[in-house]
Design a protein around this motif. Structure first.
Motif, PDB file in Angstrom:
ATOM      1  N   GLN A 194      10.852  13.058  -5.802  1.00  0.00           N
ATOM      2  CA  GLN A 194      11.475  13.359  -7.085  1.00  0.00           C
ATOM      3  C   GLN A 194      10.594  14.253  -7.946  1.00  0.00           C
ATOM      4  OE1 GLN A 194      14.536  12.603  -8.217  1.00  0.00           O
ATOM      5  NE2 GLN A 194      15.068  11.608  -6.268  1.00  0.00           N
ATOM      6  N   GLU A 195       9.269  14.062  -7.847  1.00  0.00           N
ATOM      7  CA  GLU A 195       8.330  14.838  -8.659  1.00  0.00           C
ATOM      8  C   GLU A 195       7.135  15.259  -7.801  1.00  0.00           C
ATOM      9  OE1 GLU A 195       5.758  14.568 -12.817  1.00  0.00           O
ATOM     10  OE2 GLU A 195       7.157  12.961 -12.299  1.00  0.00           O
ATOM     11  N   PRO A 196       7.285  16.304  -7.001  1.00  0.00           N
ATOM     12  CA  PRO A 196       6.190  16.753  -6.137  1.00  0.00           C
ATOM     13  C   PRO A 196       4.925  17.035  -6.946  1.00  0.00           C
ATOM     14  CG  PRO A 196       8.232  17.860  -5.549  1.00  0.00           C
ATOM     15  CD  PRO A 196       8.491  17.124  -6.832  1.00  0.00           C
ATOM     16  N   GLY A 197       3.787  16.544  -6.450  1.00  0.00           N
ATOM     17  CA  GLY A 197       2.514  16.776  -7.116  1.00  0.00           C
ATOM     18  C   GLY A 197       2.161  15.762  -8.174  1.00  0.00           C
ATOM     19  N   ALA A 198       3.029  14.791  -8.445  1.00  0.00           N
ATOM     20  CA  ALA A 198       2.717  13.776  -9.458  1.00  0.00           C
ATOM     21  C   ALA A 198       1.458  13.017  -9.035  1.00  0.00           C
ATOM     22  CB  ALA A 198       3.890  12.817  -9.630  1.00  0.00           C
ATOM     23  N   TYR A 199       0.518  12.888  -9.963  1.00  0.00           N
ATOM     24  CA  TYR A 199      -0.789  12.340  -9.603  1.00  0.00           C
ATOM     25  C   TYR A 199      -0.741  10.872  -9.199  1.00  0.00           C
ATOM     26  CZ  TYR A 199      -5.595  10.833  -9.728  1.00  0.00           C
ATOM     27  OH  TYR A 199      -6.797  10.276  -9.377  1.00  0.00           O
ATOM     28  N   SER A 200      -0.123  10.039 -10.005  1.00  0.00           N
ATOM     29  CA  SER A 200      -0.188   8.594  -9.773  1.00  0.00           C
ATOM     30  C   SER A 200       0.353   8.178  -8.407  1.00  0.00           C
ATOM     31  CB  SER A 200       0.525   7.843 -10.891  1.00  0.00           C
ATOM     32  OG  SER A 200      -0.140   8.041 -12.125  1.00  0.00           O
ATOM     33  N   PRO A 201       1.578   8.555  -8.045  1.00  0.00           N
ATOM     34  CA  PRO A 201       2.037   8.171  -6.711  1.00  0.00           C
ATOM     35  C   PRO A 201       1.248   8.832  -5.588  1.00  0.00           C
ATOM     36  CG  PRO A 201       3.644   9.590  -7.795  1.00  0.00           C
ATOM     37  CD  PRO A 201       2.639   9.225  -8.826  1.00  0.00           C
ATOM     38  N   ALA A 202       0.649   9.999  -5.845  1.00  0.00           N
ATOM     39  CA  ALA A 202      -0.146  10.665  -4.804  1.00  0.00           C
ATOM     40  C   ALA A 202      -1.416   9.883  -4.499  1.00  0.00           C
ATOM     41  CB  ALA A 202      -0.483  12.095  -5.225  1.00  0.00           C
ATOM     42  N   VAL A 203      -2.175   9.514  -5.548  1.00  0.00           N
ATOM     43  CA  VAL A 203      -3.412   8.761  -5.307  1.00  0.00           C
ATOM     44  C   VAL A 203      -3.090   7.377  -4.768  1.00  0.00           C
ATOM     45  CG1 VAL A 203      -3.664   7.816  -7.655  1.00  0.00           C
ATOM     46  CG2 VAL A 203      -5.694   8.208  -6.256  1.00  0.00           C
ATOM     47  N   GLY A 207      -4.105   5.486  -1.118  1.00  0.00           N
ATOM     48  CA  GLY A 207      -4.651   4.141  -0.969  1.00  0.00           C
ATOM     49  C   GLY A 207      -3.895   3.323   0.066  1.00  0.00           C
ATOM     50  N   VAL A 208      -2.556   3.433   0.067  1.00  0.00           N
ATOM     51  CA  VAL A 208      -1.759   2.698   1.048  1.00  0.00           C
ATOM     52  C   VAL A 208      -2.095   3.156   2.468  1.00  0.00           C
ATOM     53  CG1 VAL A 208       0.580   2.287   1.906  1.00  0.00           C
ATOM     54  CG2 VAL A 208       0.145   2.268  -0.536  1.00  0.00           C
ATOM     55  N   LEU A 209      -2.182   4.461   2.658  1.00  0.00           N
ATOM     56  CA  LEU A 209      -2.456   4.983   3.991  1.00  0.00           C
ATOM     57  C   LEU A 209      -3.834   4.557   4.484  1.00  0.00           C
ATOM     58  CD1 LEU A 209      -0.897   8.534   3.537  1.00  0.00           C
ATOM     59  CD2 LEU A 209       0.048   6.606   4.831  1.00  0.00           C
ATOM     60  N   LEU A 210      -4.797   4.445   3.578  1.00  0.00           N
ATOM     61  CA  LEU A 210      -6.104   3.902   3.950  1.00  0.00           C
ATOM     62  C   LEU A 210      -5.982   2.449   4.388  1.00  0.00           C
ATOM     63  CD1 LEU A 210      -8.610   5.248   1.269  1.00  0.00           C
ATOM     64  CD2 LEU A 210      -8.677   5.674   3.718  1.00  0.00           C
ATOM     65  N   THR A 211      -5.213   1.689   3.653  1.00  0.00           N
ATOM     66  CA  THR A 211      -5.067   0.268   3.939  1.00  0.00           C
ATOM     67  C   THR A 211      -4.516   0.028   5.338  1.00  0.00           C
ATOM     68  OG1 THR A 211      -4.710  -0.239   1.618  1.00  0.00           O
ATOM     69  CG2 THR A 211      -3.945  -1.868   3.184  1.00  0.00           C
ATOM     70  N   VAL A 212      -3.559   0.831   5.729  1.00  0.00           N
ATOM     71  CA  VAL A 212      -2.914   0.614   7.030  1.00  0.00           C
ATOM     72  C   VAL A 212      -3.607   1.383   8.146  1.00  0.00           C
ATOM     73  CG1 VAL A 212      -0.708   0.080   5.951  1.00  0.00           C
ATOM     74  CG2 VAL A 212      -1.202   2.445   6.615  1.00  0.00           C
ATOM     75  N   LEU A 219      -6.323  11.450   4.151  1.00  0.00           N
ATOM     76  CA  LEU A 219      -7.337  12.368   3.628  1.00  0.00           C
ATOM     77  C   LEU A 219      -6.740  13.426   2.712  1.00  0.00           C
ATOM     78  CD1 LEU A 219     -10.327  13.160   3.629  1.00  0.00           C
ATOM     79  CD2 LEU A 219      -9.850  14.620   5.608  1.00  0.00           C
ATOM     80  N   GLU A 220      -5.606  13.985   3.063  1.00  0.00           N
ATOM     81  CA  GLU A 220      -5.019  15.045   2.232  1.00  0.00           C
ATOM     82  C   GLU A 220      -4.672  14.526   0.836  1.00  0.00           C
ATOM     83  OE1 GLU A 220      -1.700  16.583   4.373  1.00  0.00           O
ATOM     84  OE2 GLU A 220      -2.945  17.825   5.696  1.00  0.00           O
ATOM     85  N   TYR A 221      -4.126  13.332   0.781  1.00  0.00           N
ATOM     86  CA  TYR A 221      -3.752  12.761  -0.520  1.00  0.00           C
ATOM     87  C   TYR A 221      -4.984  12.450  -1.364  1.00  0.00           C
ATOM     88  CZ  TYR A 221       0.973  12.360   1.298  1.00  0.00           C
ATOM     89  OH  TYR A 221       2.213  12.650   1.818  1.00  0.00           O
ATOM     90  N   ASN A 222      -6.019  11.937  -0.724  1.00  0.00           N
ATOM     91  CA  ASN A 222      -7.226  11.593  -1.476  1.00  0.00           C
ATOM     92  C   ASN A 222      -8.009  12.834  -1.899  1.00  0.00           C
ATOM     93  OD1 ASN A 222      -6.848   8.762  -1.477  1.00  0.00           O
ATOM     94  ND2 ASN A 222      -7.479   8.683   0.660  1.00  0.00           N
ATOM     95  N   LEU A 234     -10.943   5.837  -9.114  1.00  0.00           N
ATOM     96  CA  LEU A 234     -10.151   5.377  -7.979  1.00  0.00           C
ATOM     97  C   LEU A 234     -10.069   6.450  -6.898  1.00  0.00           C
ATOM     98  CD1 LEU A 234      -8.310   3.234  -6.676  1.00  0.00           C
ATOM     99  CD2 LEU A 234      -6.389   4.330  -7.854  1.00  0.00           C
ATOM    100  N   GLY A 235      -9.751   7.672  -7.304  1.00  0.00           N
ATOM    101  CA  GLY A 235      -9.665   8.758  -6.332  1.00  0.00           C
ATOM    102  C   GLY A 235     -10.994   9.012  -5.643  1.00  0.00           C
ATOM    103  N   GLN A 236     -12.086   8.943  -6.403  1.00  0.00           N
ATOM    104  CA  GLN A 236     -13.408   9.172  -5.824  1.00  0.00           C
ATOM    105  C   GLN A 236     -13.752   8.096  -4.789  1.00  0.00           C
ATOM    106  OE1 GLN A 236     -15.336  11.752  -6.202  1.00  0.00           O
ATOM    107  NE2 GLN A 236     -14.646  12.771  -8.073  1.00  0.00           N
ATOM    108  N   VAL A 237     -13.464   6.830  -5.104  1.00  0.00           N
ATOM    109  CA  VAL A 237     -13.742   5.745  -4.156  1.00  0.00           C
ATOM    110  C   VAL A 237     -12.914   5.918  -2.888  1.00  0.00           C
ATOM    111  CG1 VAL A 237     -13.505   3.278  -3.736  1.00  0.00           C
ATOM    112  CG2 VAL A 237     -14.454   4.056  -5.876  1.00  0.00           C
ATOM    113  N   GLN A 238     -11.637   6.189  -3.066  1.00  0.00           N
ATOM    114  CA  GLN A 238     -10.781   6.315  -1.888  1.00  0.00           C
ATOM    115  C   GLN A 238     -11.210   7.476  -1.005  1.00  0.00           C
ATOM    116  OE1 GLN A 238      -6.692   4.268  -3.667  1.00  0.00           O
ATOM    117  NE2 GLN A 238      -6.663   6.410  -3.094  1.00  0.00           N
ATOM    118  N   LEU A 239     -11.598   8.587  -1.611  1.00  0.00           N
ATOM    119  CA  LEU A 239     -12.039   9.711  -0.803  1.00  0.00           C
ATOM    120  C   LEU A 239     -13.351   9.373  -0.092  1.00  0.00           C
ATOM    121  CD1 LEU A 239     -11.589  12.545   0.214  1.00  0.00           C
ATOM    122  CD2 LEU A 239     -12.680  13.425  -1.868  1.00  0.00           C
ATOM    123  N   GLY A 240     -14.258   8.695  -0.795  1.00  0.00           N
ATOM    124  CA  GLY A 240     -15.510   8.282  -0.168  1.00  0.00           C
ATOM    125  C   GLY A 240     -15.274   7.372   1.019  1.00  0.00           C
ATOM    126  N   MET A 241     -14.404   6.373   0.854  1.00  0.00           N
ATOM    127  CA  MET A 241     -14.108   5.473   1.955  1.00  0.00           C
ATOM    128  C   MET A 241     -13.356   6.181   3.073  1.00  0.00           C
ATOM    129  SD  MET A 241     -15.589   2.706   1.614  1.00  0.00           S
ATOM    130  CE  MET A 241     -14.827   2.047   3.081  1.00  0.00           C
TER     131      MET A 241
END
Length: 317
Positions: A194-203, A207-212, A219-222, A234-241
């Motif tokens: 619905q809103e391409p590029g929206a930050y909140s659902p992107a980050v 996180g979900v893709l990391l979890t599973v 990686l692309e989302y983070n 949050l974004g920095q931690v997820q990218l680091g992990m």
């Protein structure tokens, strides 16, 4: 765009449920004192949200809080939002089960805030009043821990306004916190459609893709999240992990250290993963310091017992 309940719980740690305890009070003060600041308290790993305004002396209060990590957001129109993690737990509380907190808030408008000061998105203007009312009622229900009823209100908001990105994102965060990862992914992807590029659902999708365990896809989302909002821990931690899981400890260390600098109390516990990274690089002393810092900041965390045991092993006790 409204960004209520934006943050996810840490995607890779097996977060245990906090033991049922008596409720706590959070009593805070803005430094320097500033009245009429909007403060929003979101559960970092639970579906909860509440809001209040600071008084003329910069004081604010949240009551009836369950133990656990929360994200405190501070906002004044025309000024960038400021976030920090707040830990609510027995060891950190004083008399009357009260957590006292002094938070710094810089009132200087950012360039981005100045540019967008008089701009209201067409998307927001097109939201029907009925959908907005459903969304607001959902937030009130979450503040009363009536999660099932809040979900129904959010689903109704999306029915009334399919392009209501904040409502879809809110549904995704609740699903994630309830460990319904397939539903969370579906809601975040729908929000981005619905809103391409929206930050909140992107980050959050990162996180979900990391979890599973879908690290390459995550990686692309983070990466996008860190480039879009480098000041978000949050974004920095997820990218680091993400880099750590892909076997790249050097960029992992860079982003985990930045996350800790931005928010050393962050609910994702960057100290734990910094320690892991240091151990992989053979730096035992640095790992020990990170684990000690974790215990200082989160003495009542469900992970504290395991961390103390690991610290004892590293110190030869």
């Amino acid at each position: 765009m409204v960004r209520t309940a934006r943050v996810l719980g840490w995607p890779l740690a097996a977060l245990a449920l906090w033991a049922a305890e008596a409720r706590f009070e959070l009593a805070g003060e803005i430094d320097p004192p500033r009245g009429r600041v909007l403060l929003i308290l979101d559960g970092a790993t639970s579906p909860f949200t509440a809001n209040t305004l600071s008084d003329s002396r910069g004081r604010f209060r949240f009551r009836n809080l369950e133990p656990g990590p929360y994200t405190l957001r501070m906002f004044v129109p025309g000024v960038d939002e400021v976030r920090q993690t707040v830990q609510v737990s027995k060891s950190l509380a004083g008399e009357g089960r009260r957590i006292t907190l002094k938070v710094s808030f810089d009132p200087t408008p950012s360039r981005q805030a100045q540019e967008s000061r008089h701009t209201v998105s067409a998307r927001e203007l097109s939201l029907p009043g009925s959908a907005i009312r459903e969304f607001k009622e959902a937030q009130a229900l979450l503040g009363r821990n009536e999660v099932a009823a809040a979900i129904k209100r959010l689903e109704r908001a999306v029915e009334l306004a399919p392009h209501f990105t904040a409502a879809r994102n809110n549904l995704g965060t609740i699903a994630y916190q309830q460990r319904r990862y397939a539903d969370a992914e579906r809601h975040f992807r729908a929000a981005l459609e619905q809103e391409p590029g929206a930050y909140s659902p992107a980050v959050n999708l990162g996180g979900v893709l990391l979890t599973v365990g879908r690290y390459a896809e995550a990686l692309e989302y983070n990466l996008y999240a860190v480039l879009e909002q480098p000041g978000d821990a949050l974004g920095q931690v997820q990218l680091g992990m993400n880099y750590l899981r892909l076997g790249k400890p050097e960029p992992a260390l860079k982003h985990l250290k930045e996350a800790k600098r931005l928010d050393p109390n962050h609910f994702s516990h960057p100290q734990r993963y910094l320690a892991q990274t240091y151990l992989e690089r053979g730096d035992r002393e640095a790992a020990i310091e990170e684990l000690k810092d974790f215990l200082r900041r989160h003495p009542d965390s469900p992970a504290a017992a395991v961390i103390r045991e690991r610290l004892g092993e590293l110190e030869g006790r």
